[in-house]
Design a protein around this motif. Structure first.
Motif: not given
Length: 339
Positions: A8-9, A12, A15, A66, A70
């Protein structure tokens, strides 16, 4: 099999772009100048001006950085094949009377007079240490019964909590029925062939809400085998109590303890001294362990260090790219390339 522990990370992921749309643009406070004689300025400066890269090429390294972060936060791991973990033994609860009468010093330990509870701590502590492969729990009862230690393989902790038991911590009376009822409640979820209760007391049921024989019937229905131990010395010749015709174990209700053991398929033992209690310990140790259903475990190997290392290297590369042109500008005059 490769998998992410926290997938579920990746929610993001957008973002940074969302923040860029929502936040106002940054203003550096510097003015910009467009000139048509760029070639002349390059000649005077002794170096070429850098052309602005397309926006997508400028953002690609940061987007990759990024995504690597993640991936590391999502806990990538390699899960191996299921491995069986066979277990054996029984689920054994030890219920110890800590009422006021257990403080009576009519026992001998290493040629010294000790209280009944002290002798129980010495010998039953060794009994706990020897139950390898069994889940051990501890119940202390007086006027009420309490679970001091739930069923666990950590024998050392249960032994420590038994050593720390104090007289009167659960009240001055003796609630044998409540202790059995609490043990049944704790053992009823365990395999039927492995439920064992060892109850140690020096008196009769004088407290609690459940009659001992009623609790014994409940234990028999739930297939909990109860072994009862009545502790207390007999009057000795030459002893003051013997001369006066008093029995230090007069409060011990042996018929009830015998009925509890017989009704549940266990046995009643009488411990008048340390030698008899040690023999009882050996008898209980002779119980054969009962095999239980084997559980399975899947070995896992964490892989988060790989994307994290990639993010670190990429960050260093971006820092070098920013600092390198500034370093070139600060070189001595004689090192600079002349037109």
């Amino acid at each position: 099999m490769f998998e992410f522990a926290w997938p579920w990370v990746f929610v993001l992921a957008p973002l940074p772009w969302v923040l860029r749309l929502l936040l106002p643009p940054a203003d550096s406070g510097e003015s910009a100048l467009n000139v048509s004689f760029l070639a002349e300025l390059e000649g005077l400066a002794g170096r070429r001006a850098r052309a602005n890269l397309p926006a997508w090429r400028q953002q690609t390294p940061f987007a990759l950085l990024w995504l690597l972060l993640l991936c590391a936060a999502a806990r990538p791991e390699w899960v191996g094949e299921p491995q069986p973990l066979p277990t054996s033994g029984r689920d054994l609860l030890l219920a110890v009377d800590v009422s006021g009468s257990m403080d009576y010093a009519d026992m001998q330990w290493e040629e010294e007079d000790v209280s009944r509870l002290t002798l129980v701590k010495h010998l039953m502590g060794d009994f706990i240490d020897g139950r390898r492969g069994d889940r051990i729990g501890l119940i202390l009862f007086g006027s009420q019964a309490y679970v001091q230690a739930p069923l666990t393989f950590d024998r050392q902790t249960v032994h420590t909590w038994l050593d720390e038991a104090l007289i009167g911590i659960a009240g001055k009376n003796t609630a044998i029925g409540d202790a059995i009822g609490l043990a049944v409640k704790r053992l009823r979820q365990r395999p039927a062939d492995s439920r064992v209760l060892v109850l140690v007391t020096d008196g009769a049921n004088t407290g609690g809400e459940i009659d001992p024989l009623t609790a014994a019937r409940l234990a028999a229905e739930e297939k909990v085998k109860v072994y009862t131990i009545g502790i207390g010395a007999d009057p000795q010749q030459g002893d003051v109590l013997g001369i006066l015709g008093l029995n230090p174990s007069m409060d011990l209700d042996e018929p009830t303890l015998t009925a509890i053991a017989e009704q549940t398929g266990g046995r009643y033992f009488r411990a008048r001294n340390s030698k008899e209690l040690a023999q009882i310990e050996e008898t209980l140790d002779s119980l054969e362990p009962v095999s239980q259903r084997a559980s399975q475990a899947r070995p896992t190997y964490a892989l988060y260090s790989w994307p994290l290392a990639g993010a670190l290297l990429l960050s260093l590369a971006l820092v070098c790219r920013v600092l390198w042109p500034n370093a070139l500008q600060q070189r001595p005059q004689w090192l600079r390339r002349r037109p």
